[in-house]
Design a protein around this motif. Structure first.
Motif, short mmCIF file in Angstrom:
data_model
loop_
_atom_site.label_atom_id
_atom_site.label_comp_id
_atom_site.label_asym_id
_atom_site.label_seq_id
_atom_site.Cartn_x
_atom_site.Cartn_y
_atom_site.Cartn_z
N PHE A 346 -7.58 45.98 -54.34
CA PHE A 346 -6.22 45.56 -53.99
C PHE A 346 -5.21 46.60 -54.45
O PHE A 346 -4.29 46.96 -53.70
CB PHE A 346 -5.92 44.20 -54.62
N GLY A 350 -3.64 47.84 -51.20
CA GLY A 350 -2.55 46.92 -50.90
C GLY A 350 -2.94 45.77 -49.98
O GLY A 350 -2.10 44.96 -49.59
N ASP A 351 -4.23 45.68 -49.65
CA ASP A 351 -4.74 44.64 -48.76
C ASP A 351 -4.90 43.33 -49.54
O ASP A 351 -5.72 43.23 -50.45
CB ASP A 351 -6.08 45.09 -48.17
N GLU A 352 -4.12 42.31 -49.17
CA GLU A 352 -4.11 41.04 -49.89
C GLU A 352 -5.48 40.35 -49.90
O GLU A 352 -5.76 39.52 -50.76
CB GLU A 352 -3.08 40.09 -49.27
N ARG A 353 -6.33 40.71 -48.93
CA ARG A 353 -7.66 40.11 -48.88
C ARG A 353 -8.42 40.34 -50.18
O ARG A 353 -9.13 39.46 -50.66
CB ARG A 353 -8.43 40.72 -47.72
N LEU A 355 -7.15 40.77 -53.25
CA LEU A 355 -6.58 39.92 -54.30
C LEU A 355 -7.08 38.48 -54.13
O LEU A 355 -7.42 37.82 -55.11
CB LEU A 355 -5.06 39.97 -54.26
N GLU A 356 -7.13 38.01 -52.88
CA GLU A 356 -7.63 36.66 -52.64
C GLU A 356 -9.08 36.53 -53.09
O GLU A 356 -9.48 35.49 -53.66
CB GLU A 356 -7.51 36.34 -51.14
N ARG A 359 -9.28 36.39 -56.89
CA ARG A 359 -8.86 35.08 -57.38
C ARG A 359 -9.92 34.01 -57.11
O ARG A 359 -10.11 33.10 -57.93
CB ARG A 359 -7.52 34.71 -56.74
N CYS A 397 -5.49 38.58 -62.38
CA CYS A 397 -5.34 37.91 -61.09
C CYS A 397 -3.95 37.28 -60.95
O CYS A 397 -3.42 37.18 -59.84
CB CYS A 397 -6.42 36.84 -60.93
N GLY A 400 -1.70 40.48 -60.61
CA GLY A 400 -2.04 41.26 -59.43
C GLY A 400 -2.35 42.71 -59.71
O GLY A 400 -2.38 43.52 -58.79
#
Length: 410
Positions: A346, A350-353, A355-356, A359, A397, A400
């Motif tokens: 992430f 910068g790809d939110e996938r 971070l998801e 988490r 997490c 971020g």
């Protein structure tokens, strides 16, 4: 490049469990585990070792950063300073005897006592951080310097581990002698590389670990752990040397990769020596997750950055496909370390996938910690093997940003 479809062993992993991401639940878990650790702390002895911990007689306190009091204290300090916990304890007196105790505990090791995670250097750094004791700093300099040409050539016992303490001191103090020590250590690692026929003629290291002479690949014991000081300590070496390390690392990892579609993983060693019924590991110390954790921080200004992006994301895809590790949350070989890999992706993309995904693994880690507490009737108050490491990843997490203490943050 090697083509191989069995990139991991499903029996080592388990399906995702736990609730969807919930920051409140994450914060509550951190606070609960910190409170339990502080409640279990004995000012005279530290923490009794968890039943699953190695390194000494059952239940006897351990000192090391890896699975003992040193790492627990570092984690608790880190979480308090970050604002993740509102509970503090003054450990400055307690830490002053840890390094000497740990030297006595590992004095019979064939690889010396300078180890960052299970030896003297990491505990001296912790002592200096809490006390700014100049005698500890001087001893630390001598220990790191004395370990520069350890033939083990891997991060647990060797120079690529102990130099992390020098990188930390260079960052904390700005003193040129520490920067110079980092430069010497990284240059020696470079000079020790050799061409490896078993890796397609690419450059790498031959380790002499526990009496076995071989080439290892991973972050914990092999090639990637040796490259990491040139990444984490890049501010203290030339960009040209950093880029040269990156170029050799990319060639080596591409030559030794196991591929299946958009996923990639690596055996622990080259050439592979493993029974056919034991596929490669997927964790921090060996396999895709650790390779991401150590090398995703490479700047995108290095040559062949698009190739790095592809390789690292393919390693992340494999880590996601495999799922959380069934053996528990340990950062070294469990769910926390694999979640940390997603955080680094992430940060890089910068790809939110990513971070998801981090988490999701972190919420699974909460379930694993509580299940293990129910089984053993106690917490595992450690950084690299237990609950406090998972707490640090949970905090990352929330924020971020990857910031695991003793690795990303000193």
């Amino acid at each position: 490049m090697t083509t191989h479809t069995a990139l991991y062993g499903p029996e080592r992993h388990e399906p995702l469990a736990g609730e969807p991401w919930n920051e409140g639940a994450a914060r509550a878990a951190i606070q609960h585990w910190v409170a339990a650790a502080l409640s279990a702390f004995d000012p005279a002895r530290g923490w009794s070792a968890h039943p699953r911990e190695d390194g000494g007689p059952p239940g006897e306190p351990l000192c090391e950063l890896y699975g003992g009091a040193g790492g627990a204290i570092w984690a608790l300090e880190h979480l308090a300073q970050a604002g993740a916990s509102d509970k503090r304890w003054d450990f400055s007196h307690f830490v002053q005897g840890l390094a000497a105790q740990q030297v006595a505990a590992v004095e019979g090791s064939q690889h010396g006592t300078a180890s960052f995670l299970i030896g003297e250097s990491g505990l001296l750094l912790l002592q200096w951080k809490l006390t700014h004791d100049e005698a500890a700093a001087q001893r630390l300099f001598e220990v790191v310097q004395g370990n520069l040409q350890n033939p083990v050539r891997e991060q647990l016992w060797g120079s690529s581990g102990s130099v992390l303490a020098a990188i930390a001191m260079a960052e904390h103090t700005g003193d040129a002698r520490w920067a110079g020590l980092v430069q010497r250590a990284v240059q020696i690692l470079w000079d020790e590389m050799e061409t490896l026929g078993a890796a397609g003629g690419t450059w790498g290291w031959v380790q002499n670990l526990y009496g076995r002479v071989e080439t290892l690949i991973g972050a914990g014991h092999g090639f990637v752990g040796n490259v990491y000081p040139a990444v984490r300590g890049a501010a203290f070496i030339t960009p040209q040397l950093r880029d040269a390390f990156a170029a050799r690392a990319l060639a080596f990892l591409q030559a030794t990769a196991l591929r299946d579609g958009n996923c990639v993983n690596w055996w622990p060693r080259v050439p592979a020596v493993s029974p056919a019924n034991k596929p490669p590991l997927v964790q921090d110390c060996h396999g895709a997750a650790g390779i991401v954790c150590r090398l995703a921080p490479l700047p995108r200004s290095v040559p062949d950055a698009p190739a790095w992006d592809l390789l690292l994301q393919q390693a992340g895809e494999l880590t996601w496909r495999a799922g959380p590790l069934a053996k528990g949350v340990a950062f070294c070989h469990g769910t926390a370390g694999n979640a940390h890999a997603f955080l680094h992706l992430f940060a890089r993309t910068g790809d939110e996938r990513w971070l998801e995904r981090a988490r999701a693994f972190a919420m699974h880690g909460i379930v694993q910690v509580e299940q293990e507490r129910a089984v053993h009737g106690q917490g595992r108050h450690t950084l690299w093997t237990g609950d406090l490491g998972m707490a640090c990843v949970l905090w990352d997490c929330i924020s971020g940003r990857p910031g695991f203490p003793t690795l990303d943050r000193f």
